[in-house]
Design an enzyme around this catalytic site. Structure first.
Site, PDB file in Angstrom:
ATOM      1  N   ASP A  16       0.822  -1.214   0.000  1.00  0.00           N
ATOM      2  CA  ASP A  16       0.000   0.000   0.000  1.00  0.00           C
ATOM      3  C   ASP A  16       0.853   1.259   0.000  1.00  0.00           C
ATOM      4  O   ASP A  16       2.068   1.214   0.206  1.00  0.00           O
ATOM      5  CB  ASP A  16      -0.966  -0.009   1.199  1.00  0.00           C
ATOM      6  CG  ASP A  16      -0.321  -0.512   2.489  1.00  0.00           C
ATOM      7  OD1 ASP A  16       0.919  -0.451   2.590  1.00  0.00           O
ATOM      8  OD2 ASP A  16      -1.045  -0.961   3.380  1.00  0.00           O
ATOM      9  N   GLU A  33      -9.692  -2.119   5.464  1.00  0.00           N
ATOM     10  CA  GLU A  33     -10.242  -1.835   6.788  1.00  0.00           C
ATOM     11  C   GLU A  33     -11.548  -2.621   7.007  1.00  0.00           C
ATOM     12  O   GLU A  33     -12.239  -2.944   6.027  1.00  0.00           O
ATOM     13  CB  GLU A  33     -10.542  -0.342   6.906  1.00  0.00           C
ATOM     14  CG  GLU A  33      -9.338   0.582   6.648  1.00  0.00           C
ATOM     15  CD  GLU A  33      -8.341   0.622   7.811  1.00  0.00           C
ATOM     16  OE1 GLU A  33      -8.350  -0.293   8.658  1.00  0.00           O
ATOM     17  OE2 GLU A  33      -7.542   1.572   7.843  1.00  0.00           O
TER      18      GLU A  33
END
Ligand code: PGA
Length: 244
Positions: A67, A143
């Site tokens: 990421d 998430e």
């Protein structure tokens, strides 16, 4: 799934590095999936030592990071590209052009995410993926949510993640609120996965993950329980809330 419990962070890091070493000695041109954050730092330090002292070469290796923050370029000390250069890439013989980190400055992060997944496939897919775990159960920046993206894409960071990561910034207001993250599908396609968890602040989430194994997108790491080749390496502190 295999779980390895180590006495402390140092032992955990050596174990993870040993698994990477085994992968590279067996296949010189391995494709590694790499993570940032505090947890893999010890593993990278040990890999640098293996490069210097024991001829472990990375010259044919390609790497894909999980990421990157939106809006931070490679010169920004908080970007993950900068983190990787400083803590690993500059210290070993990997070729810069073979190191991939999602582009947080892309004009179209969604398009850039799709391109990232295509590049992983063109390189033969990830042989060995290293993962940390967020205190909220995230892997990469996937998430907890009702649904999770399969492919690499633009995401908003959870409040808990912004709070956890504020320690790396001068001010919590400086923590970016968005990132490009490898998706759950991109991670699950890796042939082998190592998840690292160290310290008491990971004890709750490791307890939740291992005490009554079930899958839920509210704990993105739980999806790893479906993967055929996952090793979780914990130190004693991170393992301390798993029922004996
Ligand atoms: P940490 O982050 O290694 O800094 O604890 C882990 C993660 O958020 O994946």
């Amino acid at each position: 799934m295999k779980v390895i419990i180590k006495e402390n962070y140092d032992e955990l890091s050596k174990e993870a590095a040993k698994m990477v070493e085994k992968q590279l000695r067996g296949k010189k041109n391995s494709v590694l999936g790499l993570a940032t954050g505090a947890t893999p730092l010890g593993t990278y330090k040990e890999l640098v030592r293996l490069f210097k002292d024991e001829d472990l070469s990375f010259k044919d290796v390609s790497s894909f990071n999980l990421d990157e923050y939106i809006g931070l370029d490679e010169n920004n000390e908080n970007s993950y590209r900068y983190f990787m250069s400083e803590n690993l890439f500059k210290l070993i013989d990997i070729k810069k052009e073979n190191t991939y980190v999602p582009n947080g400055m892309a004009n179209n992060p969604i398009e850039a995410g799709m391109e990232y997944d295509r590049t992983i496939l063109e390189n033969g897919g990830i042989d060995l993926q290293i993962l940390g775990i967020g205190s909220n159960g995230h892997i990469a920046f996937n998430e907890p949510a009702k649904s999770l993206s399969l492919g690499t894409t633009l995401v908003r960071l959870a409040k808990a993640t912004i709070q956890d990561n504020a320690r790396f910034f001068d001010n919590i207001k400086d923590v970016p609120t968005e990132a490009i993250t490898m998706g759950i599908g991109s991670i699950m396609r890796a042939r082998k996965i190592i998840l690292l968890a160290s310290g008491k602040n990971k004890a709750d989430i490791i307890g939740k993950l291992l005490n009554s194994p079930s899958i839920t997108t509210n704990i993105p790491a739980s999806l790893l329980l479906l993967h055929p080749n996952v090793t979780i390496i914990c130190d004693k502190d991170a393992y301390s809330r798993v029922n004996k």
